[in-house]
Scaffold this active site. Sequence first.
Site, short mmCIF file in Angstrom:
data_model
loop_
_atom_site.label_atom_id
_atom_site.label_comp_id
_atom_site.label_asym_id
_atom_site.label_seq_id
_atom_site.Cartn_x
_atom_site.Cartn_y
_atom_site.Cartn_z
N GLY A 186 0.82 -1.21 0.00
CA GLY A 186 0.00 0.00 0.00
C GLY A 186 0.85 1.26 0.00
O GLY A 186 2.03 1.23 -0.35
N HIS A 222 4.45 2.42 -8.07
CA HIS A 222 3.44 1.35 -8.15
C HIS A 222 2.58 1.52 -9.40
O HIS A 222 2.19 0.54 -10.03
CB HIS A 222 2.54 1.39 -6.91
N GLN A 227 7.96 -9.17 7.82
CA GLN A 227 9.19 -8.68 7.19
C GLN A 227 9.77 -7.45 7.89
O GLN A 227 10.76 -6.89 7.44
CB GLN A 227 8.99 -8.42 5.70
N GLY A 255 9.38 -3.87 -8.33
CA GLY A 255 10.25 -2.75 -8.71
C GLY A 255 11.72 -3.09 -8.51
O GLY A 255 12.08 -3.81 -7.58
N SER A 272 7.35 4.37 -0.53
CA SER A 272 6.27 4.71 0.41
C SER A 272 6.86 5.39 1.64
O SER A 272 6.23 6.25 2.26
CB SER A 272 5.52 3.45 0.83
N ARG A 273 8.09 5.01 2.00
CA ARG A 273 8.73 5.57 3.20
C ARG A 273 9.05 7.07 3.04
O ARG A 273 9.22 7.76 4.03
CB ARG A 273 10.01 4.82 3.53
O1 PAF Z 1 8.14 -4.61 -1.94
C1 PAF Z 1 7.16 -4.68 -1.18
O2 PAF Z 1 6.30 -3.79 -1.15
C2 PAF Z 1 7.03 -5.88 -0.26
O3 PAF Z 1 8.27 -6.31 0.19
C3 PAF Z 1 6.21 -7.02 -0.88
C4 PAF Z 1 6.93 -7.60 -2.10
C5 PAF Z 1 4.84 -6.54 -1.28
C6 PAF Z 1 6.05 -8.15 0.15
O4 PAF Z 1 5.39 -7.73 1.28
#
Ligand code: PAF
Length: 257
Positions: A30, A36, A60, A146, A185-186
């Site tokens: 998101g 994206h 993660q 990406g 996103s960060r």
């Molecule tokens: O790159 C990301 O946004 C995340 O690491 C992913 C691939 C959606 C897995 O949670």
Amino acid sequence: MKLLTSIGGWQDWRNAIPSTQSLGLVPTMGALHAGHQSLIARCRQENDICTISLFVNPTQFNDKNDLTNYPSTFEADRNLCEAEGVDAIFFPDYNELYPDDYRYRVSESEVSRMLCGAHRPGHFDGVLSVVMKLLNLARPQRAYFGEKDWQQLQLVKGMVDAFFMPVTIVGCPTVRDTDQLALSSRNLRLSKVHRQKAAAFPRLLTTRVPAEEVAHLLEADGFEVDYVQDFKGRRCAAIHCGEVRLIDNLPLYEKGE
Ligand code: PAF
């Protein structure tokens, strides 16, 4: 556009798609941005059906604060997906996606321990585990990632090969802001001052000196450096800019170029 939150709902929707139609998946956490958008555009070009997953994957995140502060912009994400012609959003919660509470996980023992993996223990186990779940559920012909997350891209490709998964992993170029900072996103969490300062990161990363010297230049500029390292033809780096960890990578210049 369909919004599916349960595994059962997703599977029913997926099973109703005729096998003559190709499906692409864009896995995301998101807080969608133009990077994206480019993955969605490519997915739409190459498949009959374009799907996206929005799931901030707790397994993660090795740092609880990073997880708590991860931007959440669901309404804006939904609107962007609608405008970009996404056919279905998969938006599960943790209990749906992890009925095993992460007792089972996918692990890689070499590349995942280097670069970002050396600074974020367990990070890539979480990434690979969730990506395998998403690929198994969506059963896409193609999935889009990406190149900004270069190490992640290599590991996902490696997992798909190692487990004979019937999907093509498509890597898409990093999208950059006008000052060349890679979109992430960060970046939303950077203060105005730190956002301006962050422009030095891609600039110094392209300096044609050995990786260790780039690390010193970044430190001299006031960044906390996790690593700057050459890996598989790319110069990869992670730094902290204020509270925010940023990563980037670029093709490695040839000597004499
Ligand atoms: O790159 C990301 O946004 C995340 O690491 C992913 C691939 C959606 C897995 O949670």
